[in-house]
Every structure is written in structure tokens, then in C-alpha cells.
Design a protein around this motif. Structure first.
Motif, PDB file in Angstrom:
ATOM      1  N   ARG A 191       0.580   2.025  -3.941  1.00 12.99           N
ATOM      2  CA  ARG A 191      -0.127   2.468  -2.950  1.00 12.99           C
ATOM      3  C   ARG A 191      -0.613   1.493  -1.778  1.00 12.99           C
ATOM      4  O   ARG A 191      -0.372   1.637  -0.578  1.00 12.99           O
ATOM      5  CB  ARG A 191      -1.589   3.197  -3.439  1.00 12.99           C
ATOM      6  N   LEU A 192      -0.791   0.086  -2.151  1.00 15.62           N
ATOM      7  CA  LEU A 192      -0.763  -0.945  -1.223  1.00 15.62           C
ATOM      8  C   LEU A 192       0.371  -1.165  -0.488  1.00 15.62           C
ATOM      9  O   LEU A 192       0.133  -1.349   0.837  1.00 15.62           O
ATOM     10  CB  LEU A 192      -1.456  -2.181  -2.008  1.00 15.62           C
ATOM     11  N   ALA A 193       1.366  -1.165  -0.911  1.00 18.26           N
ATOM     12  CA  ALA A 193       2.596  -1.624  -0.293  1.00 18.26           C
ATOM     13  C   ALA A 193       2.724  -0.577   0.649  1.00 18.26           C
ATOM     14  O   ALA A 193       3.461  -0.730   1.887  1.00 18.26           O
ATOM     15  CB  ALA A 193       3.870  -1.646  -1.360  1.00 18.26           C
ATOM     16  N   LEU A 194       2.823   0.820   0.321  1.00 19.94           N
ATOM     17  CA  LEU A 194       2.942   2.012   1.031  1.00 19.94           C
ATOM     18  C   LEU A 194       2.105   1.759   2.317  1.00 19.94           C
ATOM     19  O   LEU A 194       2.166   2.264   3.491  1.00 19.94           O
ATOM     20  CB  LEU A 194       2.689   3.248   0.603  1.00 19.94           C
ATOM     21  N   SER A 195       0.988   1.509   2.092  1.00 20.86           N
ATOM     22  CA  SER A 195      -0.307   1.353   3.257  1.00 20.86           C
ATOM     23  C   SER A 195       0.090   0.436   4.160  1.00 20.86           C
ATOM     24  O   SER A 195      -0.087   0.540   5.298  1.00 20.86           O
ATOM     25  CB  SER A 195      -1.720   1.491   2.635  1.00 20.86           C
ATOM     26  N   MET A 196       0.571  -0.561   3.702  1.00 14.67           N
ATOM     27  CA  MET A 196       0.898  -1.706   4.522  1.00 14.67           C
ATOM     28  C   MET A 196       2.286  -1.411   5.364  1.00 14.67           C
ATOM     29  O   MET A 196       2.371  -1.771   6.403  1.00 14.67           O
ATOM     30  CB  MET A 196       1.226  -3.021   3.543  1.00 14.67           C
ATOM     31  N   ALA A 197       3.297  -0.803   4.736  1.00 16.93           N
ATOM     32  CA  ALA A 197       4.656  -0.381   5.505  1.00 16.93           C
ATOM     33  C   ALA A 197       4.106   0.598   6.377  1.00 16.93           C
ATOM     34  O   ALA A 197       4.663   0.549   7.518  1.00 16.93           O
ATOM     35  CB  ALA A 197       5.541   0.231   4.419  1.00 16.93           C
ATOM     36  N   THR A 198       3.498   1.653   6.176  1.00 20.42           N
ATOM     37  CA  THR A 198       3.005   2.580   7.292  1.00 20.42           C
ATOM     38  C   THR A 198       2.124   2.371   8.256  1.00 20.42           C
ATOM     39  O   THR A 198       1.890   3.003   9.212  1.00 20.42           O
ATOM     40  CB  THR A 198       2.601   3.784   6.456  1.00 20.42           C
ATOM     41  N   GLY A 199       1.104   1.593   7.867  1.00 21.87           N
ATOM     42  CA  GLY A 199      -0.080   1.233   8.758  1.00 21.87           C
ATOM     43  C   GLY A 199      -1.185   2.025   8.543  1.00 21.87           C
ATOM     44  O   GLY A 199      -2.178   1.983   9.405  1.00 21.87           O
ATOM     45  N   ASP A 200      -0.959   2.959   7.458  1.00 21.32           N
ATOM     46  CA  ASP A 200      -2.223   3.640   7.269  1.00 21.32           C
ATOM     47  C   ASP A 200      -2.954   3.232   6.348  1.00 21.32           C
ATOM     48  O   ASP A 200      -2.686   2.325   5.552  1.00 21.32           O
ATOM     49  CB  ASP A 200      -1.693   5.122   6.558  1.00 21.32           C
ATOM     50  N   SER A 201      -4.435   3.523   6.361  1.00 22.02           N
ATOM     51  CA  SER A 201      -5.275   2.935   5.343  1.00 22.02           C
ATOM     52  C   SER A 201      -5.084   3.488   4.221  1.00 22.02           C
ATOM     53  O   SER A 201      -4.909   4.716   4.000  1.00 22.02           O
ATOM     54  CB  SER A 201      -6.754   3.244   6.049  1.00 22.02           C
ATOM     55  N   GLU A 202      -5.614   2.827   3.041  1.00 27.18           N
ATOM     56  CA  GLU A 202      -5.597   3.365   1.510  1.00 27.18           C
ATOM     57  C   GLU A 202      -6.897   2.852   1.218  1.00 27.18           C
ATOM     58  O   GLU A 202      -7.308   1.358   1.311  1.00 27.18           O
ATOM     59  CB  GLU A 202      -4.383   2.834   0.933  1.00 27.18           C
ATOM     60  N   LEU A 203      -7.517   3.784   0.287  1.00 29.47           N
ATOM     61  CA  LEU A 203      -8.656   3.190  -0.437  1.00 29.47           C
ATOM     62  C   LEU A 203      -8.474   2.989  -1.835  1.00 29.47           C
ATOM     63  O   LEU A 203      -7.845   3.868  -2.310  1.00 29.47           O
ATOM     64  CB  LEU A 203     -10.066   4.287  -0.040  1.00 29.47           C
ATOM     65  N   PHE A 204      -9.263   2.026  -2.449  1.00 31.88           N
ATOM     66  CA  PHE A 204      -8.997   2.015  -3.877  1.00 31.88           C
ATOM     67  C   PHE A 204     -10.353   2.074  -4.595  1.00 31.88           C
ATOM     68  O   PHE A 204     -11.336   1.610  -4.180  1.00 31.88           O
ATOM     69  CB  PHE A 204      -8.378   0.668  -4.293  1.00 31.88           C
ATOM     70  N   SER A 205     -10.657   2.854  -5.562  1.00 37.17           N
ATOM     71  CA  SER A 205     -11.841   2.766  -6.449  1.00 37.17           C
ATOM     72  C   SER A 205     -12.238   1.450  -7.081  1.00 37.17           C
ATOM     73  O   SER A 205     -11.284   0.562  -7.402  1.00 37.17           O
ATOM     74  CB  SER A 205     -11.981   3.914  -7.612  1.00 37.17           C
ATOM     75  N   VAL A 206     -13.296   1.001  -7.366  1.00 36.95           N
ATOM     76  CA  VAL A 206     -13.897  -0.021  -8.153  1.00 36.95           C
ATOM     77  C   VAL A 206     -13.128  -0.104  -9.475  1.00 36.95           C
ATOM     78  O   VAL A 206     -12.651  -1.369  -9.813  1.00 36.95           O
ATOM     79  CB  VAL A 206     -15.258  -0.315  -8.029  1.00 36.95           C
ATOM     80  N   GLU A 207     -13.169   1.147 -10.009  1.00 35.90           N
ATOM     81  CA  GLU A 207     -12.616   0.812 -11.296  1.00 35.90           C
ATOM     82  C   GLU A 207     -11.063   0.760 -11.413  1.00 35.90           C
ATOM     83  O   GLU A 207     -10.531  -0.127 -12.125  1.00 35.90           O
ATOM     84  CB  GLU A 207     -12.648   2.567 -11.980  1.00 35.90           C
ATOM     85  N   GLU A 208     -10.153   1.083 -10.224  1.00 31.68           N
ATOM     86  CA  GLU A 208      -8.735   0.893  -9.980  1.00 31.68           C
ATOM     87  C   GLU A 208      -8.414  -0.584  -9.971  1.00 31.68           C
ATOM     88  O   GLU A 208      -7.808  -1.186 -10.414  1.00 31.68           O
ATOM     89  CB  GLU A 208      -8.221   1.607  -9.114  1.00 31.68           C
TER      90      GLU A 208
END
Length: 88
Positions: A24-41
Motif C-alpha cells: 500500500r505504501l509503495a503504491l501510494s508513493m508511485a501514484t502520488g495518492d495518499s494512503e492511510l494506515f491504522s495504528v494497529e496495522e
């Protein structure tokens, strides 16, 4: 692309959750879109407790939020879980 990231991470000994977070992090960086992660994740992926993660986030000035997994990843997650026998 996502499957390669997840499979590569699992081959390197990372947990399934850490692999999904990384993808998810890699895709958000590649697309420039934001991605949110839960504290648990984040805590699970980094091998710490939720309390430790919260303390670190607060120390960095980040106010955490919890979100559901993006629909684009649900199919990949389910496929990898099936392959690994991890269905809940």
C-alpha cells in the motif's frame, strides 16, 4: 505489481500484514495518492504494541486515525490468504 511486492516480502520473512502495508505504501508513493494506515496495522508491521506506536506517533506530532483496507487490495489480500491457508 502488488502481488510481487507481497510475495517478495513474505519470501523475506515479513508477516502478511507487513507485506500488505508495504505494498500500500509503495503504491501510494508511485501514484502520488495518499494512503492511510491504522495504528494497529503500523504496530503489527513494526513489531511493537499499539501503545508504543501511539507514543511514537504522538512524539512525531501525528494524530492517528483508523481506516478500512482499500477495495483495490481486498482481492489481493484474499488471494494471498487462500494461497497461504490463512483464511479467517
Amino acid at each position: 505489481m502488488v502481488q510481487d511486492i507481497v510475495r517478495g516480502g513474505m519470501a523475506a520473512g515479513l508477516s502478511a500484514n507487513a507485506c500488505f502495508l508495504g505494498a500500500r505504501l509503495a503504491l501510494s508513493m508511485a501514484t502520488g495518492d495518499s494512503e492511510l494506515f491504522s495504528v494497529e496495522e503500523m504496530a503489527d508491521s513494526l513489531g511493537c504494541s499499539v501503545e508504543e506506536m501511539m507514543n511514537q506517533l504522538h512524539a512525531e506530532g501525528v494524530e492517528p486515525v483508523t481506516v478500512a483496507t482499500s477495495p483495490i487490495f481486498r482481492a489481493v489480500i484474499e488471494e494471498v490468504k487462500r494461497e497461504r491457508g490463512l483464511n479467517e
